[in-house]
Design a protein around this motif. Structure first.
Motif, PDB file in Angstrom:
ATOM      1  N   LEU A 460       0.771  -1.108  -0.098  1.00 22.13           N
ATOM      2  CA  LEU A 460       0.018  -0.138  -0.107  1.00 22.13           C
ATOM      3  C   LEU A 460       0.885   1.093  -0.025  1.00 22.13           C
ATOM      4  O   LEU A 460       0.419   2.387  -0.500  1.00 22.13           O
ATOM      5  CB  LEU A 460      -0.874   0.218   1.250  1.00 22.13           C
ATOM      6  CG  LEU A 460      -2.190  -0.994   1.224  1.00 22.13           C
ATOM      7  CD1 LEU A 460      -2.909  -0.984   2.389  1.00 22.13           C
ATOM      8  CD2 LEU A 460      -2.974  -0.600   0.109  1.00 22.13           C
ATOM      9  N   ASP A 461       2.017   1.250   0.546  1.00 20.72           N
ATOM     10  CA  ASP A 461       2.854   2.234   0.604  1.00 20.72           C
ATOM     11  C   ASP A 461       4.190   2.346  -0.443  1.00 20.72           C
ATOM     12  O   ASP A 461       4.938   3.379  -0.105  1.00 20.72           O
ATOM     13  CB  ASP A 461       3.597   2.158   2.075  1.00 20.72           C
ATOM     14  CG  ASP A 461       4.070   1.091   2.701  1.00 20.72           C
ATOM     15  OD1 ASP A 461       4.036   0.347   1.713  1.00 20.72           O
ATOM     16  OD2 ASP A 461       4.792   1.133   3.648  1.00 20.72           O
ATOM     17  N   GLY A 462       4.014   1.426  -1.298  1.00 18.45           N
ATOM     18  CA  GLY A 462       5.243   1.550  -2.446  1.00 18.45           C
ATOM     19  C   GLY A 462       5.236   0.032  -3.092  1.00 18.45           C
ATOM     20  O   GLY A 462       4.633  -0.855  -2.718  1.00 18.45           O
ATOM     21  N   THR A 463       5.969   0.144  -4.169  1.00 20.81           N
ATOM     22  CA  THR A 463       5.932  -0.816  -4.941  1.00 20.81           C
ATOM     23  C   THR A 463       7.600  -1.147  -5.134  1.00 20.81           C
ATOM     24  O   THR A 463       8.385  -0.254  -5.188  1.00 20.81           O
ATOM     25  CB  THR A 463       5.732  -0.258  -6.612  1.00 20.81           C
ATOM     26  OG1 THR A 463       4.310   0.131  -6.429  1.00 20.81           O
ATOM     27  CG2 THR A 463       5.902  -1.622  -7.443  1.00 20.81           C
ATOM     28  N   THR A 464       7.940  -2.166  -5.153  1.00 25.32           N
ATOM     29  CA  THR A 464       9.305  -2.738  -5.285  1.00 25.32           C
ATOM     30  C   THR A 464       9.787  -3.377  -6.437  1.00 25.32           C
ATOM     31  O   THR A 464       8.987  -4.170  -7.007  1.00 25.32           O
ATOM     32  CB  THR A 464       9.670  -3.533  -4.101  1.00 25.32           C
ATOM     33  OG1 THR A 464       9.077  -4.768  -3.968  1.00 25.32           O
ATOM     34  CG2 THR A 464       9.076  -2.823  -2.555  1.00 25.32           C
ATOM     35  N   ASP A 465      11.177  -3.632  -6.476  1.00 22.58           N
ATOM     36  CA  ASP A 465      11.783  -4.308  -7.712  1.00 22.58           C
ATOM     37  C   ASP A 465      12.984  -4.636  -7.297  1.00 22.58           C
ATOM     38  O   ASP A 465      13.799  -3.726  -7.247  1.00 22.58           O
ATOM     39  CB  ASP A 465      11.330  -3.600  -9.011  1.00 22.58           C
ATOM     40  CG  ASP A 465      12.025  -4.166 -10.310  1.00 22.58           C
ATOM     41  OD1 ASP A 465      12.425  -5.494 -10.198  1.00 22.58           O
ATOM     42  OD2 ASP A 465      11.825  -3.517 -11.286  1.00 22.58           O
ATOM     43  N   ILE A 466      13.563  -5.852  -7.202  1.00 21.01           N
ATOM     44  CA  ILE A 466      15.010  -6.013  -6.943  1.00 21.01           C
ATOM     45  C   ILE A 466      15.403  -7.321  -7.814  1.00 21.01           C
ATOM     46  O   ILE A 466      14.627  -8.119  -7.973  1.00 21.01           O
ATOM     47  CB  ILE A 466      15.103  -6.361  -5.428  1.00 21.01           C
ATOM     48  CG1 ILE A 466      16.414  -7.040  -5.062  1.00 21.01           C
ATOM     49  CG2 ILE A 466      14.155  -7.302  -4.989  1.00 21.01           C
ATOM     50  CD1 ILE A 466      16.725  -7.073  -3.434  1.00 21.01           C
ATOM     51  N   THR A 467      16.601  -7.482  -7.811  1.00 23.15           N
ATOM     52  CA  THR A 467      17.171  -8.561  -8.744  1.00 23.15           C
ATOM     53  C   THR A 467      18.564  -8.647  -8.087  1.00 23.15           C
ATOM     54  O   THR A 467      19.345  -7.935  -7.624  1.00 23.15           O
ATOM     55  CB  THR A 467      17.507  -8.178 -10.487  1.00 23.15           C
ATOM     56  OG1 THR A 467      16.462  -7.846 -10.788  1.00 23.15           O
ATOM     57  CG2 THR A 467      18.032  -9.509 -10.962  1.00 23.15           C
ATOM     58  N   ARG A 468      18.652 -10.099  -7.936  1.00 22.75           N
ATOM     59  CA  ARG A 468      20.161 -10.667  -7.353  1.00 22.75           C
ATOM     60  C   ARG A 468      20.326 -11.929  -7.947  1.00 22.75           C
ATOM     61  O   ARG A 468      19.491 -12.632  -8.562  1.00 22.75           O
ATOM     62  CB  ARG A 468      19.943 -11.035  -5.752  1.00 22.75           C
ATOM     63  CG  ARG A 468      19.978  -9.762  -4.762  1.00 22.75           C
ATOM     64  CD  ARG A 468      21.294  -8.915  -5.070  1.00 22.75           C
ATOM     65  NE  ARG A 468      21.110  -7.785  -4.039  1.00 22.75           N
ATOM     66  CZ  ARG A 468      20.591  -6.492  -4.555  1.00 22.75           C
ATOM     67  NH1 ARG A 468      20.347  -6.227  -5.671  1.00 22.75           N
ATOM     68  NH2 ARG A 468      20.759  -5.596  -3.586  1.00 22.75           N
ATOM     69  N   THR A 469      21.684 -11.974  -8.220  1.00 21.12           N
ATOM     70  CA  THR A 469      22.193 -13.357  -8.886  1.00 21.12           C
ATOM     71  C   THR A 469      22.954 -13.972  -7.994  1.00 21.12           C
ATOM     72  O   THR A 469      23.980 -13.528  -7.264  1.00 21.12           O
ATOM     73  CB  THR A 469      23.014 -12.944 -10.193  1.00 21.12           C
ATOM     74  OG1 THR A 469      22.037 -12.161 -10.801  1.00 21.12           O
ATOM     75  CG2 THR A 469      23.553 -14.003 -10.905  1.00 21.12           C
ATOM     76  N   VAL A 470      22.909 -15.396  -7.871  1.00 19.55           N
ATOM     77  CA  VAL A 470      23.557 -16.209  -6.624  1.00 19.55           C
ATOM     78  C   VAL A 470      24.225 -17.508  -7.307  1.00 19.55           C
ATOM     79  O   VAL A 470      23.675 -17.767  -8.329  1.00 19.55           O
ATOM     80  CB  VAL A 470      22.729 -16.114  -5.523  1.00 19.55           C
ATOM     81  CG1 VAL A 470      22.634 -14.832  -4.722  1.00 19.55           C
ATOM     82  CG2 VAL A 470      21.479 -17.034  -5.804  1.00 19.55           C
ATOM     83  N   HIS A 471      25.038 -18.113  -6.819  1.00 21.53           N
ATOM     84  CA  HIS A 471      25.508 -19.311  -6.919  1.00 21.53           C
ATOM     85  C   HIS A 471      25.917 -20.185  -5.697  1.00 21.53           C
ATOM     86  O   HIS A 471      26.488 -19.733  -4.836  1.00 21.53           O
ATOM     87  CB  HIS A 471      27.021 -19.436  -7.647  1.00 21.53           C
ATOM     88  CG  HIS A 471      27.362 -20.433  -8.914  1.00 21.53           C
ATOM     89  ND1 HIS A 471      27.326 -21.728  -8.096  1.00 21.53           N
ATOM     90  CD2 HIS A 471      27.463 -20.284 -10.060  1.00 21.53           C
ATOM     91  CE1 HIS A 471      27.799 -22.648  -9.236  1.00 21.53           C
ATOM     92  NE2 HIS A 471      27.664 -21.827 -10.399  1.00 21.53           N
ATOM     93  N   PHE A 472      25.382 -21.417  -5.568  1.00 19.27           N
ATOM     94  CA  PHE A 472      25.421 -22.277  -4.448  1.00 19.27           C
ATOM     95  C   PHE A 472      26.426 -23.322  -4.411  1.00 19.27           C
ATOM     96  O   PHE A 472      26.734 -24.197  -3.764  1.00 19.27           O
ATOM     97  CB  PHE A 472      24.028 -23.022  -4.006  1.00 19.27           C
ATOM     98  CG  PHE A 472      23.447 -21.676  -3.781  1.00 19.27           C
ATOM     99  CD1 PHE A 472      23.207 -21.345  -2.480  1.00 19.27           C
ATOM    100  CD2 PHE A 472      21.914 -21.461  -4.575  1.00 19.27           C
ATOM    101  CE1 PHE A 472      22.166 -20.371  -2.073  1.00 19.27           C
ATOM    102  CE2 PHE A 472      21.297 -20.435  -4.257  1.00 19.27           C
ATOM    103  CZ  PHE A 472      21.081 -19.904  -2.822  1.00 19.27           C
TER     104      PHE A 472
END
Length: 658
Positions: A460-472
């Protein structure tokens, strides 16, 4: 697919006049990027599910145009009947039609689904061979789409002032001031986020986008909302009355635009309210002064159908004044966005902690922190498996969870769903820039391959957008070098200081230089605006190599993403993304008295140390990384449990050159 094309060609031949070609755009009646299920006509005829593209069907060919984000996806999804046309590499659709269709060819299109600008550009291209653009009375695709999804009556919801920061009255006052300054007596508002923003309403007519299918017309005296009345409750009706907004049927917008063009629209209003204005010399008010007789229309977003009803001699053709007004966030919106990103960052960390444990327990992976080959025996003994879809569902569950934490502030009651379909991609799938995993066909997670997730939420208080790249597992030297180049570009843009008046086209290069040094690049823009509980992709500004990024300078209180990447077809993909707020910078000097700007990161989640070749970083980049990680730990730790805090502490340990 062949049956669909055959049916359309039969309708094209029976049309009056007969059509040599039919264009099926991606957009709906509001020129939206994301559309409802019933408006996915291009997807229905082509099988291509990407958000951007255009289908062209001729008597003996079917072609689909899309941009670099979707080349690999389109290659996989299009059947043999279709030819892929790569935007920026192959001829544009209007150029191709003008050159390849016969003299005097008739090209059909639903005039509601293309913008006035697009129609004008096509007509210009067609003039050389006397070809003509034919607006169809009905959408031919709808005529053959037997199982087209129904039109749902989702309710209109009022967005409270505690989240919007500005009232409808304030926004209408500012808008009318801009109209008067341009000698306009009215404006046509067609984009869904602008209608929602102006009237402080939200809805659920489009997946991932909290908007309602609606138009708005605003004059110096009246304001109208065009919407399916089934969606408007008595409470919302009262809200509209209180704000002097008249609710009219969605389909009435067509006839009312004609009334607006002829100066008669105010006469149909039952809530007509003249704006207060001081009397000027001749006794008339500013609102009624001579010369205020134009209609403002944004031809890039207004449909050809509505635009055709205007008297073009009395039109102000400019970008909608609401586009920039909406992009310049007020303090309440910025505060909400910062808080939403903290909650979102905590959910992402919770997800990484969970995924790290699952990869070790189920697949014998060395995990997020260590490098080592997976224990194949442990992997073979597992009774269940993780897929791109099941892990992305888990990420959504962390965002939606309302479990009690150490502070009430972390309560996730504001969560309203995802902001776009999660891109959860393993190995080669990560090279598909806008990959959309499907339960039936998605890949299993693999400790020996890169995993990229690009996701966001609507609060309700904002829109988000995130990208992360990982390797296990054990990333290769090449993967580390590529990841580090992307990180360097990400830091380079995020650290930028620049004078007022700088546009996103000028800034885009900062994210690409580290990649270019090794002959690498990526086929998408570097940054887009982000809404306040609205669209995840918001203009009018952008950071991109595209010429349109020159149109609007980056300004204080805007939001923009910072998301460079690198994609190696068939192998892996890397992207890192944070949301930034544009702030005024306190510089030692102020050359030219322009004032300077800088970025503030509001996304919080660690970068994987194991994927970074620290020897490729310069001291300034190491300092930035360590400072960011320190803040990340400080900001998120209070909202995590003991195990999660311990994991985050390890993930954010300072790095240094060996």
């Amino acid at each position: 697919m062949a049956e669909v094309l055959s049916s359309l060609r039969s309708l094209m031949a029976a049309h009056s006049p007969p059509l040599d070609a039919l264009v099926v755009p991606s957009e709906d009646y509001h020129q939206s990027e994301y559309v409802s299920a019933r408006d996915k006509r291009r997807e229905f005829v082509s099988g291509f599910t990407g958000s951007a593209g255009l289908a062209l069907i001729t008597k003996d060919e079917a072609r689909l145009w899309t941009d670099g984000r979707y080349f690999l996806q389109a290659e996989q999804q299009l059947s043999d009947e279709w030819t892929l046309m790569r935007m920026a590499e192959d001829p544009a659709v209007d150029v191709w039609m003008a050159e390849n269709l016969p003299e005097e060819a008739a090209v059909g299109v639903n005039p509601w689904c293309i913008s006035a600008d697009t129609a004008r550009r096509w007509k210009s291209a067609f003039s050389k061979k006397h070809q003509k653009l034919v607006p169809t009375a009905t959408d031919l695709v709808d005529e053959i789409w037997k199982n087209r999804p129904a039109d749902e009556a989702n309710p209109v919801v009022v967005q409270p002032l505690e989240f919007t920061g500005r009232s409808v009255a304030e926004k209408l006052y500012d808008l009318r001031g801009k109209l008067k300054a341009s000698n306009a007596r009215g404006i046509i508002i067609t984009t869904l986020d602008q209608v929602a923003w102006l009237y402080n309403i939200r809805g659920s007519d489009v997946p991932y986008c909290p908007v309602v299918h609606a138009f708005a017309l605003v004059t110096l005296q009246s304001a109208f909302l065009y919407v399916d009345r089934r969606k408007v409750s008595s409470e919302v009706n009262s809200y509209m009355d209180e704000n002097a907004i008249e609710v009219r049927d969605y389909t009435a917008v067509s006839s009312d635009v004609a009334l607006l063009a002829s100066g008669q629209l105010d006469s149909v209003s039952t809530i007509n309210q003249k704006p207060k204005a001081e009397t000027v010399g001749n006794g008339t008010t500013e609102a009624e002064g001579p010369g205020v007789d134009l209609v403002w229309v944004d031809a890039s977003s207004c449909s050809y159908a509505l635009y055709s009803k205007l008297n073009l001699a009395k039109v102000v053709q400019q970008q909608s004044p609401l586009a920039l007004a909406k992009a310049l966030k007020n303090p309440v919106e910025l505060d909400g966005l910062r808080k939403a990103h903290i909650r979102d960052g905590a959910a992402v960390v919770q997800y990484l902690v969970w995924l790290d444990k699952q990869m070790q327990d189920m697949y014998g992976a060395s995990g997020y922190f260590l490098e080592g080959e997976a224990d194949k025996k442990k992997k073979d003994l597992r009774t269940t498996k993780l897929t791109e879809v099941t892990v992305s569902d888990k990420l959504e569950s962390f965002r939606a969870s309302k479990e009690a934490c150490s502070t009430n502030y972390f309560s996730k009651e504001h969560f309203r769903g995802l902001s776009f379909p999660t891109i959860s991609s393993v190995g080669p799938n990560a090279a598909i820039i806008h990959y959309g995993p499907q339960p039936e066909t998605c890949a299993e997670v693999d400790p020996d391959k890169i995993y990229l997730f690009d996701s966001g939420a609507q609060y309700l208080d904002g829109t988000t957008d995130i990208t992360r790249t990982v390797h296990f597992g054990v990333p290769s030297t090449h993967e580390k070098a590529c990841y580090t180049a992307v990180l360097k570009g990400h830091i380079g843009l995020g650290n930028a200081r620049f004078p007022n008046g700088t546009n996103g086209h000028a800034l885009d290069i900062l994210a690409r230089i580290p990649l270019w040094k090794s002959g690498l690049d990526y086929r998408h823009g570097t940054g887009h605006g982000i809404g306040s509980f609205l669209f995840v992709h918001e203009g009018p500004h952008q950071i991109s190599f595209r010429p349109s990024a020159r149109n609007v300078p980056i300004q204080a209180s805007m939001t923009v993403t910072d998301e460079p990447g690198y994609y190696e077809d068939g192998n892996f993909g890397i992207r890192l993304e944070n949301v930034l707020v544009v702030n005024e910078a306190d510089t030692k000097f102020n050359f030219g008295d322009k004032g300077y700007l800088e970025f503030e990161h509001i996304t919080w989640a660690p970068y994987q140390r194991k994927l970074i070749d620290v020897s490729l970083l310069v001291p300034e980049e190491i300092e930035w990384l360590n400072t960011y990680h320190s803040k990340c730990k400080q900001i998120l730790a209070p909202y995590l449990n003991e195990n999660e805090r311990s994991w985050l502490s390890k993930a954010t340990e300072p790095v240094s050159v060996a």
